[in-house]
Design a protein around this motif. Structure first.
Motif, short mmCIF file in Angstrom:
data_model
loop_
_atom_site.label_atom_id
_atom_site.label_comp_id
_atom_site.label_asym_id
_atom_site.label_seq_id
_atom_site.Cartn_x
_atom_site.Cartn_y
_atom_site.Cartn_z
N ILE A 17 16.38 -9.78 1.53
CA ILE A 17 17.17 -10.16 0.35
C ILE A 17 16.97 -11.64 0.07
CG2 ILE A 17 19.52 -10.47 -0.53
CD1 ILE A 17 20.20 -7.82 1.02
N ALA A 18 17.08 -12.47 1.10
CA ALA A 18 16.89 -13.92 0.92
C ALA A 18 15.49 -14.21 0.38
CB ALA A 18 17.13 -14.65 2.24
N ALA A 19 14.47 -13.58 0.94
CA ALA A 19 13.10 -13.81 0.49
C ALA A 19 12.92 -13.37 -0.97
CB ALA A 19 12.11 -13.07 1.39
N ALA A 20 13.49 -12.23 -1.33
CA ALA A 20 13.37 -11.74 -2.70
C ALA A 20 14.05 -12.70 -3.68
CB ALA A 20 13.98 -10.35 -2.82
N LEU A 21 15.20 -13.22 -3.31
CA LEU A 21 15.89 -14.17 -4.18
C LEU A 21 15.11 -15.46 -4.33
CD1 LEU A 21 19.56 -13.57 -3.01
CD2 LEU A 21 18.60 -13.01 -5.25
N LEU A 22 14.52 -15.93 -3.25
CA LEU A 22 13.78 -17.19 -3.29
C LEU A 22 12.42 -17.06 -3.96
CD1 LEU A 22 14.61 -18.48 0.28
CD2 LEU A 22 15.35 -19.53 -1.88
N ASP A 23 11.70 -16.00 -3.66
CA ASP A 23 10.30 -15.89 -4.07
C ASP A 23 10.06 -14.89 -5.20
OD1 ASP A 23 9.95 -17.65 -1.99
OD2 ASP A 23 8.99 -16.21 -0.65
N ASP A 24 11.08 -14.16 -5.58
CA ASP A 24 10.98 -13.17 -6.64
C ASP A 24 10.05 -12.01 -6.29
OD1 ASP A 24 11.98 -12.26 -9.10
OD2 ASP A 24 10.22 -13.01 -10.18
N GLU A 25 9.75 -11.85 -5.01
CA GLU A 25 8.98 -10.71 -4.54
C GLU A 25 9.06 -10.68 -3.02
OE1 GLU A 25 4.86 -11.00 -5.71
OE2 GLU A 25 4.38 -12.39 -4.12
N VAL A 26 8.77 -9.53 -2.47
CA VAL A 26 8.65 -9.39 -1.02
C VAL A 26 7.33 -8.71 -0.75
CG1 VAL A 26 9.60 -8.40 1.09
CG2 VAL A 26 11.15 -9.25 -0.67
N GLY A 27 6.44 -9.43 -0.12
CA GLY A 27 5.12 -8.91 0.21
C GLY A 27 4.64 -9.55 1.49
N PRO A 28 3.37 -9.44 1.76
CA PRO A 28 2.83 -10.00 3.00
C PRO A 28 3.13 -11.48 3.20
CG PRO A 28 1.21 -8.57 1.96
CD PRO A 28 2.35 -8.71 0.99
N ALA A 29 3.11 -12.27 2.13
CA ALA A 29 3.36 -13.72 2.28
C ALA A 29 4.77 -14.00 2.77
CB ALA A 29 3.12 -14.43 0.95
N GLN A 30 5.72 -13.15 2.40
CA GLN A 30 7.11 -13.37 2.84
C GLN A 30 7.32 -12.97 4.30
OE1 GLN A 30 6.33 -12.11 -0.32
NE2 GLN A 30 6.73 -14.19 -1.02
N LEU A 31 6.37 -12.26 4.87
CA LEU A 31 6.50 -11.83 6.26
C LEU A 31 5.76 -12.75 7.23
CD1 LEU A 31 6.17 -7.99 5.76
CD2 LEU A 31 8.24 -9.40 5.79
N GLU A 32 5.10 -13.76 6.69
CA GLU A 32 4.42 -14.73 7.55
C GLU A 32 5.46 -15.58 8.29
OE1 GLU A 32 1.22 -15.01 8.29
OE2 GLU A 32 0.82 -13.25 7.03
N PRO A 33 5.22 -15.89 9.56
CA PRO A 33 6.19 -16.66 10.34
C PRO A 33 6.61 -17.97 9.67
CG PRO A 33 4.49 -15.79 11.77
CD PRO A 33 4.06 -15.47 10.36
N GLU A 34 5.66 -18.64 9.02
CA GLU A 34 6.00 -19.91 8.37
C GLU A 34 7.03 -19.71 7.27
OE1 GLU A 34 2.70 -18.74 8.41
OE2 GLU A 34 2.25 -19.74 10.29
N ARG A 35 6.91 -18.59 6.53
CA ARG A 35 7.86 -18.33 5.44
C ARG A 35 9.22 -17.94 6.01
NH1 ARG A 35 10.42 -20.06 2.16
NH2 ARG A 35 11.12 -19.00 0.31
N VAL A 36 9.19 -17.10 7.03
CA VAL A 36 10.45 -16.65 7.64
C VAL A 36 11.22 -17.84 8.19
CG1 VAL A 36 11.46 -15.29 9.52
CG2 VAL A 36 9.53 -14.38 8.20
N GLN A 37 10.53 -18.76 8.81
CA GLN A 37 11.19 -19.89 9.46
C GLN A 37 11.40 -21.09 8.54
OE1 GLN A 37 8.95 -20.50 13.05
NE2 GLN A 37 9.23 -18.37 13.67
N ALA A 38 10.96 -21.00 7.28
CA ALA A 38 11.13 -22.11 6.34
C ALA A 38 12.61 -22.42 6.15
CB ALA A 38 10.48 -21.77 5.01
N ALA A 39 12.90 -23.68 5.95
CA ALA A 39 14.29 -24.14 5.85
C ALA A 39 15.05 -23.42 4.74
CB ALA A 39 14.32 -25.65 5.64
N ASP A 40 14.43 -23.24 3.57
CA ASP A 40 15.16 -22.60 2.47
C ASP A 40 15.50 -21.15 2.79
OD1 ASP A 40 12.49 -21.73 2.21
OD2 ASP A 40 12.52 -21.80 0.01
#
Length: 159
Positions: A17-40
């Protein structure tokens, strides 16, 4: 930080839900460790609360519905309810949308020629031995080698 292992965050509803709100999509890029651990993502994840809805739960698995409510700092409450989803039982993906999603997800792992061969074989699978498809799939790289140019799997407003 929540969540850590990939096997956890790709099924963590709060993170998705957080990733979808921030990035307007949920795909492979949102599952990368760097994205998951990003401050936002981590900051918003801590604010997401997931609550079951008895009416929605009673409809499962025949209907997959959702409601998102956002409470703003200024006191406003925004609510969006979505009944069903593209790709669900009531609204299956068309062949064209399936091909679009395949390109989006496989582009970093296979060049366009190989992806087109796989699509062609799948579309005519009853005319070819399964070995033909398996040979093409064996050529798909386990690690991303190609630049991702596809814009993603757009939010299509189907029928």
């Amino acid at each position: 930080m929540l969540p850590r292992p990939r096997s956890r965050h790709d099924y963590n509803l709060k993170y998705l839900i957080a990733a979808a709100l921030l990035d307007d999509e949920v795909g492979p890029a949102q599952l990368e460790p760097e994205r998951v651990q990003a401050a936002d993502a981590q900051a918003l994840l801590r604010k997401v609360v997931v609550r079951p809805d008895a009416a929605f739960s009673a409809q499962y698995p025949h209907a997959l519905n959702t409601r998102v409510t956002i409470r703003c700092k200024d006191g406003r409450t925004l609510t969006k309810e979505h009944v069903g989803f593209e790709g669900g039982l009531e609204n299956p993906l068309t062949w064209e949308r399936t091909v679009e999603k395949f390109h989006w997800l496989s582009e970093p792992y296979a060049d366009e020629a190989l992806r087109d061969q796989i699509i062609d074989l799948v579309s005519t699978l009853d005319e070819h031995p399964i070995e033909d498809l398996m040979q093409r799939l064996a050529k798909v790289n386990p690690e991303p080698l190609y630049p991702a140019k596809h814009p993603g799997f757009s939010n299509h407003k189907g029928p």
